[in-house]
Design a protein around this motif. Structure first.
Motif, PDB file in Angstrom:
ATOM      1  N   SER A  77       0.821  -1.214   0.000  1.00 58.66           N
ATOM      2  CA  SER A  77       0.000   0.000   0.000  1.00 58.66           C
ATOM      3  C   SER A  77       0.852   1.260   0.000  1.00 58.66           C
ATOM      4  N   PHE A  78       2.166   1.119   0.269  1.00 56.70           N
ATOM      5  CA  PHE A  78       3.040   2.287   0.301  1.00 56.70           C
ATOM      6  C   PHE A  78       3.414   2.759  -1.101  1.00 56.70           C
TER       7      PHE A  78
ATOM      8  N   THR B 149       3.666   5.730 -10.189  1.00 56.50           N
ATOM      9  CA  THR B 149       5.135   5.781 -10.235  1.00 56.50           C
ATOM     10  C   THR B 149       5.788   4.469  -9.822  1.00 56.50           C
ATOM     11  N   CYS B 150       5.015   3.631  -9.147  1.00 52.98           N
ATOM     12  CA  CYS B 150       5.528   2.360  -8.604  1.00 52.98           C
ATOM     13  C   CYS B 150       6.656   2.582  -7.577  1.00 52.98           C
ATOM     14  N   ASP B 151       6.750   3.802  -7.008  1.00 48.69           N
ATOM     15  CA  ASP B 151       7.696   4.112  -5.941  1.00 48.69           C
ATOM     16  C   ASP B 151       6.942   4.352  -4.635  1.00 48.69           C
ATOM     17  N   VAL B 152       7.682   4.222  -3.526  1.00 49.12           N
ATOM     18  CA  VAL B 152       7.066   4.506  -2.228  1.00 49.12           C
ATOM     19  C   VAL B 152       6.689   5.996  -2.186  1.00 49.12           C
TER      20      VAL B 152
ATOM     21  N   GLY C 119     -11.297   5.724  -2.568  1.00 49.91           N
ATOM     22  CA  GLY C 119     -10.454   5.031  -1.612  1.00 49.91           C
ATOM     23  C   GLY C 119      -9.088   4.626  -2.122  1.00 49.91           C
ATOM     24  N   HIS C 120      -8.711   5.006  -3.346  1.00 51.01           N
ATOM     25  CA  HIS C 120      -7.398   4.676  -3.883  1.00 51.01           C
ATOM     26  C   HIS C 120      -6.410   5.805  -3.567  1.00 51.01           C
ATOM     27  N   SER C 121      -5.155   5.458  -3.287  1.00 49.52           N
ATOM     28  CA  SER C 121      -4.138   6.444  -2.914  1.00 49.52           C
ATOM     29  C   SER C 121      -3.055   6.539  -3.974  1.00 49.52           C
ATOM     30  N   PHE C 122      -2.584   7.771  -4.216  1.00 45.96           N
ATOM     31  CA  PHE C 122      -1.560   8.045  -5.216  1.00 45.96           C
ATOM     32  C   PHE C 122      -0.592   9.093  -4.652  1.00 45.96           C
TER      33      PHE C 122
END
Length: 997
Positions: free
Chosen positions: A256-257, A262-265, A275-278
């Motif tokens: 979830s991090f 970007t596929c980065d933390v 409810g989705h985080s970016f």
């Protein structure tokens, strides 16, 4: 108070409560301006209540109701004021808006209650006053300060953003401490915070409002993140407790991090309505480029709908902190590896971490990395040492405690100083680190005392790298503030290498060394050392250099070094004055910024002429009348800084051995006219120096110059300065001008009309409360009003009853005051014989027999009084004047003798001699025959020649006077020898016609 109590009693209680509330309001520290406004309203209310005519009212019930209502609201104001003096200051600051609201409500309540009293006053005017005050109070507004608003806003942001950055909390708590007026010292701030926390916890327990309880918890939690309220031991304990519970291996981030885009933390995660985080930047860019569709659901999505995912962000930050702690704790072994590449990589990672957050730097310090870093400075590997120097500088920057810790680490300073002597790149890094460390007192002392440090810095000063040279200058400046380091510089022969570079380096190096001299902080001893071996000659030569920068550097250096008189005298002898004036008058268009520096240097050179070192002989300075004119003309063309320096220059030269010629030249070029105008200058320093120079020019007379430019307005200005100036020296100089101005009838009349005599009399009459130098100058100024040629003026002085006062000053005044007083008394006494009124006797036998011989003056035979004839006998001046004859100051002694001898002029010889004998003066005059002062000898000799014609005195003083007289006949001047021989003949020691002498 019960309802049956008399109206006057409850009114008295109300007034008492109001006064108590005023005191309480004035004692409030925070929101002082608001509570001062409240107290001013209450003061006016109390004044109205005290004048309230209740006895004339026909409705006591209404009065009591009004009084009780007002008492209730005054008591509320009192309670609020007392609460704001006793509650925790942080609490009061954070509740500033609430307090303002309560103040406004209470003031409006007071206004409404006060309005009920309008009809109770007997007069219409009184009622209008109450209504006016009531209206003002009802409309009044109270405000929080910008500081209070800013702090409250920061707290709201901190809570809203759920900030876990300790620096945010630290800065917030420091701002609060500054606002509430407490020290940011750890113990003080901690105590204040703990009191606040305790108070908040009590409120939270008592509050039934869930929202309020949550807000209190959030505020306490936010401020609690500030580590400045925790001791070092507490922070270390907290750190190691957490670190030891983490294990040894970093954890992989949770799925979830990661940001789906970007596929980065993520660093700043935001959440969509679904409810989705970016990552914030990524999703905002996506929405712009992809027509506002969600990357996951493909449904329409607006940027305004994004919300910070505080929970996720906190989880990511906690994960990062955990892994960073593990990395920092486990990296030490790799840094100590024998493999250079591994050490370099590990140091690079550590450097990146400490640059990332200040918190990481503290963790590095807690892990005791300093001894490891210092040990790496001893390695032979250049890359390793360079990395360590950079890391140490990052750790030291803006942290005084860390600078001290680095300095205390064994061999740290020694090894850092050693890096100064290595490759240029490493030397620069070491120099930057040492400069940073030198802001700390302990580190600065250790650096200055480190063997070879100063010499290495001097070597760097001779280099071609401007940045390194500036760093070296800065470090030397810092070191020079410690006395031990100045001594260490001298022991290390600091000035030797510098002077060597001055004399033997290339022009660019020479200019650099000269600039260094002008910028370094040096003691007077250091400035003398610099100028011992040809430096002045070199700098004076540089003044004629074609390169403007070289010339400018030389001027700046000469200004710095000329502040020591010995150096200034050397510069004068090297013709520096003429060269500087040449630059000033002929080249300033090309270097206008140097005018002030050149004038300051010339001033220093002039001041050196007044030093003890200049007593060896006359030194020529400003010999050209043209130079004097041009330099003085700068006063009219420039601002206060240059004006005061030019004035101080001429003042110093006028006081030097060659001052007479300069004073003549200044009077010749009409400088008096300019100085008269400057006596009204708004700049106190310029005005003061103008008055002092004006005073110096009046010492030689030259009535024409002063009669032309000094008028009644100037005299008025001088008297204003005497009465109002904060500078004693300026007032004294103005008084001396009054004394020295031409004694023409016209000038004296101007001075008299301006009120100068009154000012002088006031000063002398209050001599116990005035500085001695002011009494000296006032007594000198009095002399111009006591000249015997103007008896009307003498009478005006005598009518002020000042004569007995100045006679007493003969006992207590300074030698100069005694001299001046003696002069005035002598001038008064010269008029006494002509002003003594004859005693009128009727021509009959009985009257003549009844007239007492004591009715007339012992000297003047007539009737003498202090105010009418100024007789020395009448004012009891004989004994104090005789006492002055013992003064070591020849001027005072001679003036006293002159005054006493006025009693034996002409026909008064016999009676006057009797008065002098009774006062012990003749015996003192005999002693003066042996005085080293020729003038005193001669005056005593001439007077005694007349006095000794009387057999009584001849016989009495024959024995004591004989040897001094014989000495004069052998060693005196030709005129004195003759008089001495004549007296010896009177004494029957020698025949009058003897040719022995």
């Amino acid at each position: 108070m019960g309802s049956n109590a008399p109206t006057s009693t409850i009114l008295s209680e109300l007034i008492s409560t109001t006064l108590e509330t005023i005191d309480a309001a004035k004692s409030v520290y925070l929101q002082k301006e608001n509570f001062n406004k409240l107290s001013s309203y209450l003061e006016k209310t109390a004044s109205i209540l005290q004048q309230l005519p209740i006895s004339n009212s026909n409705d006591p019930g209404t009065i009591k109701t009004a009084i009780n209502t007002l008492t209730k609201h005054v008591s509320e104001a009192k309670s609020l004021s007392l609460e704001c003096t006793t509650r925790n200051k942080i609490y009061l600051l954070l509740n500033a808006k609430k307090i303002v609201t309560l103040l406004e409500k209470n003031t409006k309540d007071l206004a409404s209650a006060l309005n009920q009293f309008a009809f109770l006053t007997a007069s219409g005017a009184g009622g209008q006053e109450i209504i006016k005050l009531s209206n003002v109070m009802f409309d009044t507004k109270y405000q929080t300060t910008p500081t209070e608003d800013g702090i409250i806003e920061k707290i709201e942001i901190g809570i809203r953003e759920r900030s876990v950055d300790r620096s945010y909390a630290n800065n917030l708590l420091i701002s609060i401490a500054d606002a509430i007026g407490v020290s940011i010292e750890q113990s003080v701030l901690r105590t204040e915070y703990e009191e606040f926390k305790s108070e908040m916890e009590k409120m939270e327990t008592a509050s039934a409002d869930v929202t309020e309880s949550l807000q209190i918890e959030q505020i306490v939690g936010l401020l609690g993140k500030a580590d400045i309220i925790a001791t070092v031991e507490e922070r270390e304990k907290k750190y190691f407790s957490k670190r030891n519970s983490l294990g040894r291996q970093p954890l992989e981030p949770l799925q979830s991090f990661y940001c789906p885009i970007t596929c980065d933390v993520m660093e700043d995660p935001v959440e969509t309505p679904t409810g989705h985080s970016f990552e914030r930047r990524a999703i905002e860019k996506w929405l712009v480029e992809e027509n506002g569709l969600c990357p996951v659901t493909k449904t329409p999505l607006k940027s305004s709908a994004l919300r910070t995912n505080k929970t996720l962000r906190q989880s990511i930050e906690e994960w990062r902190d955990r892994n960073t702690m593990i990395v920092i704790g486990s990296m030490k072994s790799r840094i100590c590896s024998d493999e250079e590449d591994e050490v370099i990589i590990s140091l690079g990672k550590l450097q990146a971490l400490i640059l990332e957050r200040d918190l990481h730097q503290e963790w590095v310090m807690m892990e005791d990395y300093l001894p490891v870093f210092v040990s790496l400075l001893a390695t032979k590997k250049f890359r390793v040492r360079s990395h360590v120097l950079v890391i140490l500088r990052i750790l030291a920057t803006n942290h005084d405690d860390r600078k001290e810790s680095i300095a205390k680490t064994e061999n740290a300073i020694k090894l850092i100083v050693s890096s100064l002597a290595r490759k240029i790149e490493e030397s620069k890094l070491a120099l930057e680190l040492l400069t940073e460390l030198s802001d700390n007192d302990l580190a600065r002392t250790m650096i200055g005392n480190s063997q070879g440090c100063i010499l290495l810095l001097v070597t760097i000063l001779g280099g071609d790298d401007p940045q390194a040279v500036n760093e070296a200058k800065q470090l030397l400046d810092n070191l020079s503030f410690v006395n031990q380091n100045i001594v260490q510089m001298a022991k290390a022969n600091y000035f030797g290498p510098l002077l060597h570079l001055l004399t033997s380096g290339s022009e660019s190096v020479q200019r650099l060394m000269i600039e260094t001299l002008s910028e370094l902080e040096m003691t007077d001893h250091g400035k003398l050392m610099v100028c011992e071996n040809g430096t002045i000659e070199l700098l004076v030569t540089m003044l004629s250099h074609n390169d403007i920068d070289m010339k400018k550097a030389a001027i700046l250096a000469l200004e710095k070094l000329s502040g020591v008189p010995q150096n200034g005298l050397k510069m004068i002898k090297q013709n520096a004055t003429e060269i500087l004036l040449g630059i000033l008058f002929r080249e300033t268009l090309s270097i206008p910024s140097l005018v002030e520096k050149i004038v300051a240097t010339v001033m220093n050179l002039a001041l050196s002429l007044t030093s003890q070192e200049a007593d060896q002989g006359e030194i020529l300075f400003l010999q050209s009348e043209e130079d004097v004119f041009k330099l003085f003309s700068l006063i009219s063309l420039n601002g206060p800084n240059i004006q005061q320096n030019v004035l101080r220059t001429f003042l110093a030269v006028c006081q030097s051995p060659s001052g007479l010629n300069i004073r003549k030249t200044l009077r010749k070029i009409s400088s008096v006219q300019v100085l008269v105008q400057l006596c009204e200058h708004e700049n106190q320093t310029v005005r003061s120096n103008s008055v002092k120079l004006f005073c110096a020019l009046t010492k030689d007379g030259d009535d024409e110059a002063f009669m032309e430019h000094v008028g009644p307005k100037c005299v008025d200005t001088l008297l204003k300065i005497i009465n109002n100036s904060d500078s004693v020296e300026e007032g004294v100089a103005a008084m001396q001008i009054i004394s020295n101005l031409p004694r023409s009838p016209k000038m004296t009349q101007w001075i008299l009309e301006a009120g100068a005599l009154h000012v002088i009399i006031c000063i002398l009459s209050n001599h116990l409360h005035k500085p001695e130098i002011m009494i000296d100058s006032a007594s000198g100024a009095l002399c111009r009003f006591t000249i015997s040629s103007n008896q009307e003026l003498q009478k005006k002085v005598a009518e002020t009853r000042i004569i007995p006062v100045i006679v007493n000053l003969l006992y207590s005044g300074s030698s100069l005051t005694k001299k001046n007083i003696a002069v005035s008394l002598g001038q008064f006494s010269e008029s006494s014989n002509g002003l003594s009124r004859p005693i009128k006797r009727k021509p009959n036998f009985l009257t003549c027999c009844l007239v007492s011989p004591d009715m007339g003056c012992m000297v003047h035979s007539g009737i003498c009084t202090t105010e009418s004839s100024f007789c020395l006998v009448e004012v009891n001046a004989i004994n104090p004047l005789v006492k002055v004859l013992d003064e070591p100051d020849f001027g005072a002694c001679e003036a006293a003798l002159d005054a006493l001898l006025t009693l034996v002029n002409g026909e008064q010889l016999q009676k006057g001699s009797k008065v002098l004998e009774d006062g012990g003066a003749i015996a003192k005059m005999v002693k003066l025959l042996s005085s080293p002062c020729v003038g005193l000898q001669e005056k005593a000799l001439v007077a005694l020649e007349r006095i000794f014609r009387s057999p009584e005195y001849k016989q009495k003083y024959k024995a004591s006077a004989q040897m001094p007289l014989v000495e004069i006949t052998q060693r005196g001047t030709s005129g004195m020898k003759s008089v001495a021989a004549k007296i010896l003949a009177h004494l029957n020691v020698l025949h009058e016609q003897s040719s022995f002498f």
